[in-house]
Design a protein around this motif. Structure first.
Motif, PDB file in Angstrom:
ATOM      1  N   ARG B  35       8.391  11.937 -10.848  1.00  0.00           N
ATOM      2  CA  ARG B  35       7.462  12.406  -9.809  1.00  0.00           C
ATOM      3  C   ARG B  35       6.107  12.728 -10.408  1.00  0.00           C
ATOM      4  O   ARG B  35       5.084  12.554  -9.790  1.00  0.00           O
ATOM      5  CB  ARG B  35       8.002  13.669  -9.152  1.00  0.00           C
ATOM      6  CG  ARG B  35       9.241  13.466  -8.371  1.00  0.00           C
ATOM      7  CD  ARG B  35       8.934  12.893  -7.020  1.00  0.00           C
ATOM      8  NE  ARG B  35      10.184  12.507  -6.405  1.00  0.00           N
ATOM      9  CZ  ARG B  35      10.297  11.528  -5.547  1.00  0.00           C
ATOM     10  NH1 ARG B  35       9.245  10.825  -5.180  1.00  0.00           N
ATOM     11  NH2 ARG B  35      11.450  11.228  -5.032  1.00  0.00           N
ATOM     12  N   LEU B  37       5.034  11.507 -13.285  1.00  0.00           N
ATOM     13  CA  LEU B  37       4.504  10.390 -14.070  1.00  0.00           C
ATOM     14  C   LEU B  37       3.934   9.285 -13.188  1.00  0.00           C
ATOM     15  O   LEU B  37       3.150   8.477 -13.644  1.00  0.00           O
ATOM     16  CB  LEU B  37       5.612   9.790 -14.941  1.00  0.00           C
ATOM     17  CG  LEU B  37       6.038  10.616 -16.157  1.00  0.00           C
ATOM     18  CD1 LEU B  37       7.250   9.997 -16.808  1.00  0.00           C
ATOM     19  CD2 LEU B  37       4.908  10.716 -17.148  1.00  0.00           C
ATOM     20  N   MET B  38       4.390   9.216 -11.943  1.00  0.00           N
ATOM     21  CA  MET B  38       3.976   8.084 -11.113  1.00  0.00           C
ATOM     22  C   MET B  38       3.331   8.542  -9.819  1.00  0.00           C
ATOM     23  O   MET B  38       3.642   9.604  -9.306  1.00  0.00           O
ATOM     24  CB  MET B  38       5.192   7.232 -10.775  1.00  0.00           C
ATOM     25  CG  MET B  38       5.950   6.800 -12.007  1.00  0.00           C
ATOM     26  SD  MET B  38       7.295   5.709 -11.578  1.00  0.00           S
ATOM     27  CE  MET B  38       6.781   4.251 -12.413  1.00  0.00           C
ATOM     28  N   GLY B  39       2.464   7.721  -9.290  1.00  0.00           N
ATOM     29  CA  GLY B  39       1.809   8.001  -8.021  1.00  0.00           C
ATOM     30  C   GLY B  39       2.823   7.953  -6.892  1.00  0.00           C
ATOM     31  O   GLY B  39       3.903   7.389  -7.028  1.00  0.00           O
ATOM     32  N   ILE B  40       2.442   8.510  -5.738  1.00  0.00           N
ATOM     33  CA  ILE B  40       3.388   8.658  -4.640  1.00  0.00           C
ATOM     34  C   ILE B  40       3.706   7.311  -3.981  1.00  0.00           C
ATOM     35  O   ILE B  40       4.777   7.117  -3.413  1.00  0.00           O
ATOM     36  CB  ILE B  40       2.867   9.679  -3.601  1.00  0.00           C
ATOM     37  CG1 ILE B  40       3.997  10.136  -2.687  1.00  0.00           C
ATOM     38  CG2 ILE B  40       1.690   9.138  -2.814  1.00  0.00           C
ATOM     39  CD1 ILE B  40       3.709  11.399  -1.948  1.00  0.00           C
ATOM     40  N   SER B  41       2.805   6.341  -4.086  1.00  0.00           N
ATOM     41  CA  SER B  41       3.044   5.093  -3.371  1.00  0.00           C
ATOM     42  C   SER B  41       3.749   4.028  -4.216  1.00  0.00           C
ATOM     43  O   SER B  41       3.874   2.897  -3.799  1.00  0.00           O
ATOM     44  CB  SER B  41       1.722   4.553  -2.818  1.00  0.00           C
ATOM     45  OG  SER B  41       0.739   4.567  -3.812  1.00  0.00           O
ATOM     46  N   VAL B  42       4.218   4.415  -5.400  1.00  0.00           N
ATOM     47  CA  VAL B  42       4.961   3.449  -6.221  1.00  0.00           C
ATOM     48  C   VAL B  42       6.315   3.190  -5.573  1.00  0.00           C
ATOM     49  O   VAL B  42       6.982   4.105  -5.110  1.00  0.00           O
ATOM     50  CB  VAL B  42       5.140   4.011  -7.651  1.00  0.00           C
ATOM     51  CG1 VAL B  42       6.031   3.108  -8.464  1.00  0.00           C
ATOM     52  CG2 VAL B  42       3.797   4.169  -8.311  1.00  0.00           C
ATOM     53  N   SER B  43       6.726   1.920  -5.548  1.00  0.00           N
ATOM     54  CA  SER B  43       7.943   1.575  -4.822  1.00  0.00           C
ATOM     55  C   SER B  43       9.192   2.062  -5.552  1.00  0.00           C
ATOM     56  O   SER B  43       9.194   2.305  -6.742  1.00  0.00           O
ATOM     57  CB  SER B  43       8.026   0.063  -4.648  1.00  0.00           C
ATOM     58  OG  SER B  43       8.338  -0.522  -5.892  1.00  0.00           O
ATOM     59  N   MET B  44      10.273   2.167  -4.777  1.00  0.00           N
ATOM     60  CA  MET B  44      11.570   2.612  -5.304  1.00  0.00           C
ATOM     61  C   MET B  44      12.024   1.727  -6.464  1.00  0.00           C
ATOM     62  O   MET B  44      12.565   2.191  -7.460  1.00  0.00           O
ATOM     63  CB  MET B  44      12.630   2.537  -4.202  1.00  0.00           C
ATOM     64  CG  MET B  44      12.539   3.676  -3.244  1.00  0.00           C
ATOM     65  SD  MET B  44      12.874   5.184  -4.130  1.00  0.00           S
ATOM     66  CE  MET B  44      12.461   6.382  -2.926  1.00  0.00           C
ATOM     67  N   GLU B  46      10.278  -0.055  -8.572  1.00  0.00           N
ATOM     68  CA  GLU B  46       9.527   0.206  -9.796  1.00  0.00           C
ATOM     69  C   GLU B  46      10.034   1.478 -10.465  1.00  0.00           C
ATOM     70  O   GLU B  46      10.170   1.546 -11.675  1.00  0.00           O
ATOM     71  CB  GLU B  46       8.037   0.390  -9.478  1.00  0.00           C
ATOM     72  CG  GLU B  46       7.358  -0.849  -8.946  1.00  0.00           C
ATOM     73  CD  GLU B  46       6.905  -1.759 -10.068  1.00  0.00           C
ATOM     74  OE1 GLU B  46       7.112  -1.386 -11.234  1.00  0.00           O
ATOM     75  OE2 GLU B  46       6.362  -2.830  -9.765  1.00  0.00           O
ATOM     76  N   ARG B  47      10.284   2.467  -9.626  1.00  0.00           N
ATOM     77  CA  ARG B  47      10.773   3.751 -10.153  1.00  0.00           C
ATOM     78  C   ARG B  47      12.090   3.547 -10.886  1.00  0.00           C
ATOM     79  O   ARG B  47      12.299   4.042 -11.990  1.00  0.00           O
ATOM     80  CB  ARG B  47      11.023   4.737  -9.006  1.00  0.00           C
ATOM     81  CG  ARG B  47       9.786   5.400  -8.500  1.00  0.00           C
ATOM     82  CD  ARG B  47      10.133   6.333  -7.348  1.00  0.00           C
ATOM     83  NE  ARG B  47       8.954   6.537  -6.531  1.00  0.00           N
ATOM     84  CZ  ARG B  47       7.963   7.364  -6.855  1.00  0.00           C
ATOM     85  NH1 ARG B  47       8.034   8.059  -7.947  1.00  0.00           N
ATOM     86  NH2 ARG B  47       6.911   7.478  -6.081  1.00  0.00           N
ATOM     87  N   PHE B  50      11.756   1.870 -14.188  1.00  0.00           N
ATOM     88  CA  PHE B  50      11.168   2.742 -15.190  1.00  0.00           C
ATOM     89  C   PHE B  50      12.186   3.776 -15.672  1.00  0.00           C
ATOM     90  O   PHE B  50      12.273   4.096 -16.841  1.00  0.00           O
ATOM     91  CB  PHE B  50       9.945   3.446 -14.584  1.00  0.00           C
ATOM     92  CG  PHE B  50       9.034   4.043 -15.601  1.00  0.00           C
ATOM     93  CD1 PHE B  50       8.336   3.229 -16.471  1.00  0.00           C
ATOM     94  CD2 PHE B  50       8.874   5.407 -15.692  1.00  0.00           C
ATOM     95  CE1 PHE B  50       7.478   3.772 -17.416  1.00  0.00           C
ATOM     96  CE2 PHE B  50       8.028   5.969 -16.633  1.00  0.00           C
ATOM     97  CZ  PHE B  50       7.339   5.136 -17.498  1.00  0.00           C
ATOM     98  N   LEU B  54      13.608   4.449 -19.472  1.00  0.00           N
ATOM     99  CA  LEU B  54      13.581   5.734 -20.172  1.00  0.00           C
ATOM    100  C   LEU B  54      14.982   6.232 -20.496  1.00  0.00           C
ATOM    101  O   LEU B  54      15.149   7.255 -21.156  1.00  0.00           O
ATOM    102  CB  LEU B  54      12.881   6.791 -19.311  1.00  0.00           C
ATOM    103  CG  LEU B  54      11.381   6.675 -19.125  1.00  0.00           C
ATOM    104  CD1 LEU B  54      10.884   7.791 -18.233  1.00  0.00           C
ATOM    105  CD2 LEU B  54      10.669   6.729 -20.467  1.00  0.00           C
TER     106      LEU B  54
END
Lengths: 517, 324
Positions: B35, B37-44, B46-47, B50, B54
């Motif tokens: 949350r 590390l990434m912007g709010i509009s990054v798709s599921m 992509e999350r 990532f 990790l």
């Protein structure tokens, strides 16, 4: 100790005098400092704020929500998919390299590789160079928001970021969790360069002598940014004169700042809508349009904006704030307790029912209090609400899991366009396309979906406006969600700072243009 | 002595391993680091990708195994926010906290000892009564309230002292110190007083009651009977024996002081470990959290070991018991 002090004293004296000479220093306190020096590392308000200081965009938003040229002197639409940008000539990067079309092309390529930005640049092709200072930005499909999106293009110094660094890694690489050249080094065209940075402690920006924008009235030579996380401490730092400018301003201290004689508060209507989503999959009753309408009628959002927000919010009946293409003046806020009760009766839920609700307690202005107020208002039409609030670090996981029947979410459109609200909040949730990613209400209307997709490639503004207005109207009539208000943006600083001319709805004060008297 | 040290080190290791397991077990519930590390509009999608990269999708014991493997090599992981090794971040922030604790300890020692002794010797004087009354108030006011009230009075109203930060810091080797500049001392006054405000009343009361007890004991009566000088009885015979429990409590309270640095540092934006810890919790920066917990564990065990050793020096009976 004595000896040490006598030795240090002259040094101290020199430092003190030096402090008097460099007069135009602004001490800035924000709730956080930039997480990286790489503008493409993360898409967040803080990083864009930083980008506006060290880099410059092709175009940017003005205070009146129109677009003005920055590195692009002018631009013209060649066809449905292409806009030609003419770059200012003689613009220098901090490294001394000159800005050319190649830098713009390189930057857009990198944006398309960035995890955070690739979504916004999904529709973009790799730009095409026309000549050294002219570049065509092309989209895959006709794309009306090309110019809006160009506000995110902050050309980076392609020569500076090319090649490998001392560690043997590519200088252009984007790394979210570890070392990268770009995380620690920057070369943009912006007014300021970063001369000192201790992450989480302070960042010192110095004026770049070769800055291109000589027309700007800004006279701040140095900015010392200190992140002050704690609201009370940040306000105390301003009131005691330790800092010159703070953002964000905690709402509970606004009155105090307004009353203080040496500082002033500047506010403007914002574009972030705060809403409640009613989960139709979890609660059978929410499938009933009348029940949803009853809820909208039961919640006195004008009262919340006036009393809870102390008038520092604009009450809303739709997603789009005034000024957006989709803003529909007919869609006024609804509050009518009698009507709400009648609607519940008509729907057959006269006796009411019990639901759960979650809201964050440190994400939006007064979020917890707003949720409590809404919950008690629903109690008046027989809906018993079990409210749970939590910090944002935990909240968004719960939001995604959809653990409650009613969930709060605030949304700001990245493109300053109505369509964005619908893409994320109101389209039928679809894992494959990614639409409706934050639609925890499961509102789903094929017509709204079709319209939202259609406006993405409608370049005729008149037609597009009509479509966007229609979308808002449908969502309003069907009570797809509960709109509450757009929270005001606010900034505070010493009285000798001319803050009002540099602020805008995007909440990125343009410090390059700031005048200190 | 060697047996004692070995026993202590083994104990320390066990404590640290337990702390790291607890740290790992709770890190799942502090929130999702993505949350932050990434912007709010990054798709599921992509999350998810990532997260996989990790290694956050592995069960916690697998992650823990990986962590232990690296920890043996001295690598406690990389902070997600600072993008640097967690140990490096902690070592950089430690001087600030240690200086704050050091100055507070000075305040506590130099005020509590004379005041405690005075109120024991003259329990009926006005000052003693004031001290006792005041100490109850002092203990009851939470640290952050003391801190905010001080900021209000001394920074906002009077404008005497700076409201936040460490001020000018001088680097000596890897140690950034604020104790060598006037500006640095100005900045440390309020935080150190706030931090000592909890412990000071406690120690005054402790020293007073211990001292009064000792003054009632047989050997002191004997000393009076022998006609020994008043001052010698008070400060040498009585005070030395008063110190024993004070040292024990002091060692334990040091841990509590570290806990209170979290509050003090947050209010004063003091760039130390406590502040770093709060931020790490908010950012769900798990590697840094675990490393901090382990660091504090090591400090606590170390301090208690030193306290035990000092105890031996002050009280010979402990040494004698140890030899047996």
């Amino acid at each position: 100790m004595q000896k040490l002090f006598t030795r240090l004293f002259p040094i101290l004296l020199v430092l003190l005098l030096a402090g008097f000479v460099q007069a135009k220093t602004m001490k800035l306190a924000m709730d956080a400092d930039p997480v990286s020096l790489d503008p493409h590392m993360q898409l967040s308000g803080g990083m864009l704020q930083y980008s506006h200081m060290v880099f410059d965009p092709l175009v940017r938003w003005t205070k009146e929500t129109s677009i003005e040229g920055r590195l692009a002197e002018k631009w013209e639409r060649k066809d449905e998919k292409t806009v030609r940008f003419f770059l200012k000539k003689g613009v220098k990067f901090h490294s001394g390299n000159e800005l050319t079309a190649a830098d713009v092309i390189w930057t857009v390529k990198r944006l398309k590789d960035s995890v955070d930005f690739k979504g916004i640049f999904e529709q973009f092709e790799i730009p095409v160079q026309v000549d050294k200072y002219t570049v065509d930005i092309i989209t895959k499909v006709p794309y009306p928001l090309l110019i809006n999106t160009a506000t995110y293009i902050f050309p980076m110094d392609s020569q500076f970021y090319s090649g490998t660094d001392a560690k043997g890694t590519d200088k252009g690489v984007i790394n979210k969790t570890g070392y990268s050249f770009a995380n620690d080094n920057a070369s943009g065209t912006g007014k300021y360069t970063v001369v000192e940075r201790q992450q989480g402690v302070k960042v010192v920006f110095k004026e770049f002598k070769g800055y291109w924008d000589e027309a700007s009235p800004g006279n701040v030579e140095e900015i010392v940014l200190t992140p002050i996380k704690n609201d009370a401490t940040r306000v105390a730092a301003l009131l005691s004169g330790d800092v010159d400018f703070i953002m964000p301003v905690p709402p509970q201290d606004m009155d105090r700042i307004e009353k203080a004689s040496n500082v002033k508060l500047v506010t403007m209507s914002g574009t972030r809508i705060i809403t409640l989503q009613l989960n139709q999959q979890r609660v059978e009753a929410f499938k009933n349009e009348k029940v949803r309408q009853a809820i909208v009628y039961a919640i006195n959002n004008a009262g919340i904006a006036k009393k809870l927000m102390k008038g520092r919010a604009t009450v809303g009946g739709q997603n789009s704030p005034n000024g957006y293409l989709g803003y529909n003046a007919d869609l006024t806020p609804r509050y009518d307790l009698k009507k709400a009760k009648q609607l519940m009766k008509d729907a057959g839920y006269e006796k009411g029912f019990e639901i759960s609700m979650i809201a964050p307690n440190n994400r939006y202005v007064n979020d917890e209090k707003i949720a409590e107020a809404a919950a008690s208002m629903l109690g008046k039409i027989g809906i018993k609400v079990n409210l749970k609030t939590m910090p944002k670090a935990q909240y968004w996981d719960k939001f995604d899991e959809q653990v409650a029947d009613v969930q709060m979410i605030g949304w700001h459109s990245d493109t300053e366009d109505t369509g964005n609200f619908f893409e994320f909040l109101l389209m039928c949730p679809n894992k494959e396309t990614g639409y409706g990613q934050y639609n925890s209400g499961h509102y789903c209307n094929a017509e709204v979906d079709a319209l939202t997709l259609a406006v993405q490639s409608e370049t005729d503004d008149v037609k597009r406006t009509a479509m966007l207005k229609k979308m808002e109207k449908i969502a309003y009539d069907e009570a797809a969600f509960v709109p509450l208000h757009w929270q005001d943006l606010s900034w505070a600083g010493k009285t000798n700072l001319q803050i009002a001319p540099i602020v805008n709805v995007m909440n990125f004060p343009y410090f390059g243009d700031l005048v200190i008297e | 002595m060697i047996a004692f040290m070995i026993r202590r080190i083994t104990q320390a290791l066990i404590v640290i391993i337990i702390i790291s397991i607890i740290g790992f077990a709770i890190k799942q519930s502090v929130g999702d680091p993505l949350r932050e590390l990434m912007g709010i509009s990054v798709s599921m999608e992509e999350r998810e990708e990532f997260r996989e990269k990790l290694g956050l999708n592995d069960p916690w014991y697998v992650q823990y195994g990986r962590f232990l493997g690296n920890a043996v090599k001295g690598d406690l992981g990389t902070s997600m926010f600072y993008k640097r090794p967690a140990t490096e971040v902690i070592l950089e922030k430690a001087p600030a906290t240690l200086e704050l604790v050091f100055v507070s300890s000075l305040i506590i020692i130099f005020l509590s000892v004379p005041l405690g002794i005075f109120s024991a010797i003259k329990p009926n004087s006005l000052l003693s009564r004031l001290l006792m009354g005041g100490s109850i108030v002092g203990v009851s006011i939470p640290v952050f309230l003391t801190a905010i009230m001080m900021v209000y009075v001394f920074s906002i109203k009077l404008g005497w002292l700076p409201s936040y930060g460490r001020g000018e810091v001088v680097m000596i080797g890897g140690w950034g110190t604020g104790l060598l500049t006037v500006d640095g001392w100005k900045h440390i006054i309020m935080p150190s007083i706030a931090l000592s405000s909890i412990m000071l009343p406690l120690f005054i009361r402790l020293i007073r009651s211990e001292m009064m007890e000792v003054l009632e004991s047989e050997y002191i009566k004997y000393a009076w009977a022998k006609g020994i000088n008043k001052k010698r009885v008070w400060f040498v015979h009585a005070f030395k024996n008063t110190l024993l429990p004070v040292i024990t409590v002091g060692g334990v309270q040091l841990g509590v002081t570290i806990a209170f640095t979290i509050l003090t540092e947050t209010v004063f934006q003091w760039q130390g470990l406590g502040f770093m810890f709060m931020e790490a919790v908010e950012r769900s920066d798990a590697p840094l959290l675990v490393a901090y917990l382990m660091f504090v564990g090591i400090v606590m065990v170390g301090v208690n070991t030193i306290v035990d050793m000092i105890y031996g020096l002050v009280n010979p009976t402990v040494r004698i018991a140890g030899v047996k």
